[in-house]
Design an enzyme around this catalytic site. Sequence first.
Site, PDB file in Angstrom:
ATOM      1  N   HIS A   7       4.927  -6.735   3.937  1.00 47.50           N
ATOM      2  CA  HIS A   7       6.369  -6.581   4.117  1.00 47.50           C
ATOM      3  C   HIS A   7       6.725  -5.157   4.509  1.00 47.50           C
ATOM      4  O   HIS A   7       5.925  -4.240   4.365  1.00 47.50           O
ATOM      5  CB  HIS A   7       7.151  -6.990   2.861  1.00 47.50           C
ATOM      6  CG  HIS A   7       6.909  -6.119   1.660  1.00 47.50           C
ATOM      7  ND1 HIS A   7       5.974  -6.425   0.691  1.00 47.50           N
ATOM      8  CD2 HIS A   7       7.471  -4.949   1.267  1.00 47.50           C
ATOM      9  CE1 HIS A   7       5.981  -5.492  -0.248  1.00 47.50           C
ATOM     10  NE2 HIS A   7       6.881  -4.572   0.079  1.00 47.50           N
ATOM     11  N   HIS A  80       9.495   1.812   3.079  1.00 44.75           N
ATOM     12  CA  HIS A  80       8.031   1.794   3.012  1.00 44.75           C
ATOM     13  C   HIS A  80       7.482   0.596   3.775  1.00 44.75           C
ATOM     14  O   HIS A  80       8.228  -0.314   4.136  1.00 44.75           O
ATOM     15  CB  HIS A  80       7.545   1.762   1.555  1.00 44.75           C
ATOM     16  CG  HIS A  80       7.880   0.492   0.821  1.00 44.75           C
ATOM     17  ND1 HIS A  80       9.072   0.300   0.159  1.00 44.75           N
ATOM     18  CD2 HIS A  80       7.170  -0.660   0.654  1.00 44.75           C
ATOM     19  CE1 HIS A  80       9.080  -0.912  -0.391  1.00 44.75           C
ATOM     20  NE2 HIS A  80       7.941  -1.512  -0.099  1.00 44.75           N
ATOM     21  N   GLU A 131       2.765   1.270   0.613  1.00 42.10           N
ATOM     22  CA  GLU A 131       2.458   0.496  -0.586  1.00 42.10           C
ATOM     23  C   GLU A 131       1.241  -0.353  -0.267  1.00 42.10           C
ATOM     24  O   GLU A 131       1.164  -0.957   0.805  1.00 42.10           O
ATOM     25  CB  GLU A 131       3.640  -0.405  -0.952  1.00 42.10           C
ATOM     26  CG  GLU A 131       3.372  -1.317  -2.135  1.00 42.10           C
ATOM     27  CD  GLU A 131       4.529  -2.272  -2.434  1.00 42.10           C
ATOM     28  OE1 GLU A 131       4.426  -2.996  -3.431  1.00 42.10           O
ATOM     29  OE2 GLU A 131       5.517  -2.308  -1.666  1.00 42.10           O
TER      30      GLU A 131
END
Length: 141
Positions: A7, A80, A131
């Site tokens: 994502h 992010h 991440e």
Amino acid sequence: MIGRLNHVGVATPSIEASVAMYRDLLGATKAHTPFDLPAQGVRVCFVDLPNSQVELIEPLGDDSPIHGFLAKNPRGGQHHVCFEVDDILAARDALRAKGATILGTGEPRIGAHGTPIIFVHPKDMGGVLVELMETPKGEAH
């Protein structure tokens, strides 16, 4: 080490307004029900895309770590990117061995998908907060 893009995290002052934007301007058809993630100080909502997701993150309470981001970017913005890895501890150790800085304590915590996550400092990732999340079991890609 790096797996698929899971994502893109987008900080927003309003999940509802952002969901409407993705629906009305871009034609997104599936937004999940928002939920609170108190351990990370955010409210989260995933918008499904054909090949990934957008993770909308809104501050949850006054001590939310994204307040600083929204102070600099009041309308929100890309926060992010998240990539999947097979083994979060092996990925963390490999990154550290290569000189990268893992944020926080360096110990994985449970993220919005219910799997262990870590964040890699933007200074080591070309200015992008990255991440890494362990691929959910039974969902190898």
